[in-house]
Design an enzyme around this catalytic site. Structure first.
Site, PDB file in Angstrom:
ATOM      1  N   HIS A  87       0.823  -1.224   0.000  1.00 42.79           N
ATOM      2  CA  HIS A  87       0.000   0.000   0.000  1.00 42.79           C
ATOM      3  C   HIS A  87       0.852   1.267   0.000  1.00 42.79           C
ATOM      4  O   HIS A  87       0.692   2.107  -0.902  1.00 42.79           O
ATOM      5  CB  HIS A  87      -0.971  -0.012   1.178  1.00 42.79           C
ATOM      6  CG  HIS A  87      -1.732   1.266   1.347  1.00 42.79           C
ATOM      7  ND1 HIS A  87      -2.624   1.736   0.412  1.00 42.79           N
ATOM      8  CD2 HIS A  87      -1.715   2.200   2.349  1.00 42.79           C
ATOM      9  CE1 HIS A  87      -3.136   2.884   0.814  1.00 42.79           C
ATOM     10  NE2 HIS A  87      -2.586   3.187   1.986  1.00 42.79           N
ATOM     11  N   HIS A 111       3.777   7.024   5.640  1.00 42.54           N
ATOM     12  CA  HIS A 111       2.556   7.701   6.085  1.00 42.54           C
ATOM     13  C   HIS A 111       1.700   6.866   7.035  1.00 42.54           C
ATOM     14  O   HIS A 111       0.874   7.411   7.767  1.00 42.54           O
ATOM     15  CB  HIS A 111       1.726   8.181   4.876  1.00 42.54           C
ATOM     16  CG  HIS A 111       0.911   7.123   4.210  1.00 42.54           C
ATOM     17  ND1 HIS A 111       1.389   6.357   3.167  1.00 42.54           N
ATOM     18  CD2 HIS A 111      -0.364   6.696   4.419  1.00 42.54           C
ATOM     19  CE1 HIS A 111       0.454   5.526   2.759  1.00 42.54           C
ATOM     20  NE2 HIS A 111      -0.629   5.707   3.500  1.00 42.54           N
ATOM     21  N   GLU A 115       0.889   5.494  12.660  1.00 47.35           N
ATOM     22  CA  GLU A 115      -0.473   5.079  13.015  1.00 47.35           C
ATOM     23  C   GLU A 115      -0.564   3.586  13.294  1.00 47.35           C
ATOM     24  O   GLU A 115      -1.247   3.160  14.219  1.00 47.35           O
ATOM     25  CB  GLU A 115      -1.433   5.460  11.872  1.00 47.35           C
ATOM     26  CG  GLU A 115      -2.856   4.948  12.036  1.00 47.35           C
ATOM     27  CD  GLU A 115      -3.587   5.611  13.197  1.00 47.35           C
ATOM     28  OE1 GLU A 115      -4.637   5.080  13.579  1.00 47.35           O
ATOM     29  OE2 GLU A 115      -3.109   6.632  13.717  1.00 47.35           O
ATOM     30  N   ASP A 116       0.146   2.771  12.484  1.00 49.20           N
ATOM     31  CA  ASP A 116      -0.078   1.323  12.513  1.00 49.20           C
ATOM     32  C   ASP A 116       1.084   0.505  13.063  1.00 49.20           C
ATOM     33  O   ASP A 116       0.976  -0.718  13.142  1.00 49.20           O
ATOM     34  CB  ASP A 116      -0.397   0.825  11.091  1.00 49.20           C
ATOM     35  CG  ASP A 116      -1.684   1.427  10.549  1.00 49.20           C
ATOM     36  OD1 ASP A 116      -2.552   1.776  11.360  1.00 49.20           O
ATOM     37  OD2 ASP A 116      -1.804   1.554   9.320  1.00 49.20           O
ATOM     38  N   ASP A 176      -3.495   8.198  -1.323  1.00 45.55           N
ATOM     39  CA  ASP A 176      -3.890   7.118  -0.419  1.00 45.55           C
ATOM     40  C   ASP A 176      -5.323   6.674  -0.713  1.00 45.55           C
ATOM     41  O   ASP A 176      -5.614   5.482  -0.817  1.00 45.55           O
ATOM     42  CB  ASP A 176      -3.757   7.609   1.028  1.00 45.55           C
ATOM     43  CG  ASP A 176      -4.259   6.589   2.037  1.00 45.55           C
ATOM     44  OD1 ASP A 176      -3.521   5.632   2.326  1.00 45.55           O
ATOM     45  OD2 ASP A 176      -5.392   6.759   2.536  1.00 45.55           O
TER      46      ASP A 176
END
Length: 715
Positions: A87, A111, A115-116, A176
């Site tokens: 991704h 990016h 967050e992940d 995205d």
């Protein structure tokens, strides 16, 4: 990248570049470490695309970012089963092909890490610097509440703020969303539809405003396929059938090449197929499709002057369709777009649309703000370290004016529902105008904006005290619609307690004006003591010069036509957008403050209010047959005419002979020898309206006179 290829059958990416298999790249990403003297194979395509735009780019930081992203996401998979690293790779490749600079690509690879994964912002800052950290943080803030139906308004409020601080954040977000839309098939149909609707309502208009046409067109097609599958299949069948037939554009393109070659103009002439949504719109507009409707000619030249040279040759050697000509080079669109648009008649009467632009204009037309590089450097090619200000805010120097206005009003929208509704309405505006202030400054406003909008754009909350305006030197009502290039002077009351009328909402097009007016009315439900509460169609008598005959009969000097409504005791006002007079069929709607605004039944505002679920209020004229009251009736008429000397004087004389007084007049610039005049008039008797319209139609050169039905926002 774009859904529109540069030639029929051409691949979306540059020739010679193999089609990229993201699944294969995902497997390559998991094969383990690579030597430090070369880029990992999985990011080689990104490097190739980046070097095509920036031959001297330092790729070391991309390798470093990829290694961190791959190791951080290792073991994670997407819903499709692919390794998650595919991704960020895909998002970065999209941006690289658009020409994004190195800092943006680095942030794009990272990016999702904060967050992940276990990666922190401090780690990103330490290894990649403040610029990359700022962009990653901006995208991370957007992702935290993404895709939640109830949270979407707040999502896009944050997106708006982040975009305003650095447009590269929005570039990453758009890429995205594009990759997510490409792979949306693994989700449930209802979730696909919800994400597609949000993409349609907000992200596609934002892509349009940022000028990123390559992303916008593909997003449009993906949304089209999800929300309108039957129409999509029908359009797909049309395009497939056209692809197998002889293309009439090929013959016209060959003729254009020969014409320009003989004229000594160096140019590249390409056939540019329309994308699915564009073909669908043309089919709806024209019914039966012609062979030339499936694409357009694109002529690329080196210099601006060459664009006009090409235009001259085409209009000399072919029959031009003058109504199709538009000059977006002399007057660029608000989203940076520049090009000449025209259409010419080819063999056997085939009409071909032609776009003429320089190679630089073409890059900006496709990539918009992405093509501008880093907004914080002189040349846009190298990232310059810039620490985040103490207050967390900074302003992108390339930020367009419309974005600055959105940032201003979003702070005033206290609840998410108001913000969401206002954002969607504002994004629906696809054209801007520039008006000049009396002090020499300028105001950027959406097309259709009125003097009310100009007042709030210039003065903010001080505009509550606006009592009138002058447009191009003439006294005009606050509801007067402004045209590109107008000069507007706003007149403010000295009384600090003055406030707006609820009718101002009928004429406010900008979110800033509507939010400010609504807030004032909510805070003063009964009206402030001493507030003038003047309507937008009522020039203040004291603001009117003694020698200005255009406003010699103000409504304040006569009796307003009497209307009865089914809300006892409510103040009643006649809408300025459609100016009803007896015996028009009328209907009312309650606006802020409890007043009832009365519209003509066919007014566009009536449809809009009903769509918003607003309950109608019954309304009727009191004693329409009684002529003894001598009320003053106001009406707005539009006269369509062919331009000629003394036309304005003759129309004015016809109006005066019919015993009508001109409250305001607007004359639009001539277009194809045609002129539109808009008059707001005061009549002593509504029965005289048909005769007045006949007298205006009898003026030589006038071919139509009609009642105005200006689009009005629901109050």
């Amino acid at each position: 990248m774009s859904a529109e290829a540069t030639n029929p059958g051409a691949p979306l990416r540059k020739r010679g570049r193999p089609r990229i298999d993201l699944r294969r790249l995902g497997r390559v990403a998991l094969l383990g470490p690579v030597s430090r003297d070369r880029l990992p194979d999985a990011i080689g395509h990104v490097a190739e695309a980046h070097r095509a735009h920036y031959p001297d780019a330092d790729l070391a930081i991309l390798r470093k970012a990829y290694v961190l992203a791959e190791s951080s996401h290792r073991g994670q998979t997407r819903k499709s089963g692919e390794p998650y690293i595919t991704h960020p790779l895909a998002v970065t490749l999209i941006l690289a092909e658009l020409g994004a600079e190195t800092t943006t690509l680095t942030a794009s690879l990272l990016h999702d890490t904060v967050e992940d994964t276990e990666v922190t912002l401090d780690q990103v800052r330490e290894e990649f610097g403040d610029e990359v950290c700022y962009l990653v943080d901006g995208v991370t803030k957007l992702e935290k509440v993404d895709y939640g139906a109830a949270a979407e308004p707040e999502t896009f409020r944050k997106m708006l703020v982040a975009t305003g601080n650095d447009v590269r954040v929005m570039s990453i977000k758009l890429a995205d969303r594009l990759h997510n839309m490409r792979t949306l098939g693994v989700m449930r149909p209802e979730k696909q539809a919800r994400i597609a609707k949000v993409t349609r309502d907000v992200l596609i208009p934002l892509a349009e405003r940022l000028g990123v046409q390559a992303l916008k067109t593909e997003l449009e097609d993906l949304v089209f396929a999800i929300l309108h599958p039957e129409e999509y299949e029908r359009t797909q069948a049309l395009i497939s059938a056209w692809g197998g037939a002889q293309d009439p554009l090929t013959e016209i393109a060959d003729s254009v090449r020969s014409t320009l070659r003989e004229a000594g103009i160096s140019a590249e002439v390409l056939i540019r197929p329309r994308h699915f949504v564009s073909v669908h719109r043309v089919r709806i507009k024209r019914g039966e499709m012609r062979g030339t409707d499936f694409g357009r000619l694109l002529v690329l030249v080196a210099e601006d002057a060459d664009c006009y040279a090409v235009l001259g040759e085409l209009h000399t050697c072919f029959t031009p369709v003058i109504s199709e000509f538009k000059d977006f080079i002399a007057a660029p669109k608000f989203n940076l777009y520049q090009s000449l648009h025209t259409a010419v008649v080819g063999p056997e009467g085939a009409v071909a649309e032609v776009l003429i632009r320089t190679h630089r204009m073409h890059k900006v037309a496709e990539a918009g703000v992405v093509a501008l590089g880093n907004p914080y450097t002189q040349d846009g090619t190298a990232a310059a370290p810039q620490a985040e200000p103490a207050d967390g805010e900074r302003a992108d120097p390339t930020r367009p004016g419309w974005l600055s206005r959105l940032l201003d009003w979003q702070e005033s929208a206290t609840d998410s529902d108001t913000f969401w509704a206002t954002l969607r309405a504002d994004l629906a505006q696809d054209r801007e105008i520039t008006v000049f202030r009396a002090d020499g400054g300028t105001l950027g406003l959406p097309a259709g904006a009125s003097c009310v909008d100009a007042a709030y754009a210039q003065y903010g909350e001080e505009a509550h005290g606006c009592i009138g305006s002058r447009v191009n030197g003439r006294l005009a009502t606050l509801g007067t619609a402004l045209n590109d290039g107008d000069t507007v002077q706003l007149l403010l009351a000295q009384d600090a307690s003055s406030g707006p009328s609820p009718e101002w909402l009928d004429h406010a097009r900008t979110p800033a004006a509507r939010i400010a007016i609504t807030a004032w009315l909510d805070a003063h439900p009964d009206g402030a003591q001493g507030a003038h509460r003047s309507g937008p169609d009522t020039p203040r008598p004291q603001a009117q010069p003694a020698d200005d005959v255009s406003n010699s009969r103000g409504r304040a000097g006569g009796r307003v036509p009497s209307v009865a409504v089914d809300t006892p005791g409510a103040p009643v006002r006649l809408a300025g957008c459609c100016t009803p007079v007896p015996p028009d069929g009328i209907i009312g709607f309650t606006v802020r403050g409890g007043a009832v605004t009365v519209h003509r039944e066919e007014c566009p505002a009536v449809v809009r209010m009903r769509e918003l679920g607003r309950a109608a209020v019954g309304a009727r004229w009191n004693d329409p047959g009684d002529r003894s009251g001598a009320a003053d009736y106001r009406v707005t008429l539009v006269a369509e005419s062919f331009g000629r000397p003394r036309l304005l004087a003759d129309l004015t004389e016809a109006i005066a002979t019919a015993d009508a007084a001109i409250v305001s007049a607007t004359v639009e610039p001539p277009s194809e020898q045609r002129v539109r005049h808009t008059y707001t008039l005061q009549l002593p008797d509504a029965a005289g309206l048909p005769g007045l319209m006949r007298a205006m139609r009898d003026v030589p050169g006038v071919y139509d006179v009609s009642r105005a039905q200006q689009p009005a926002a629901a109050g």
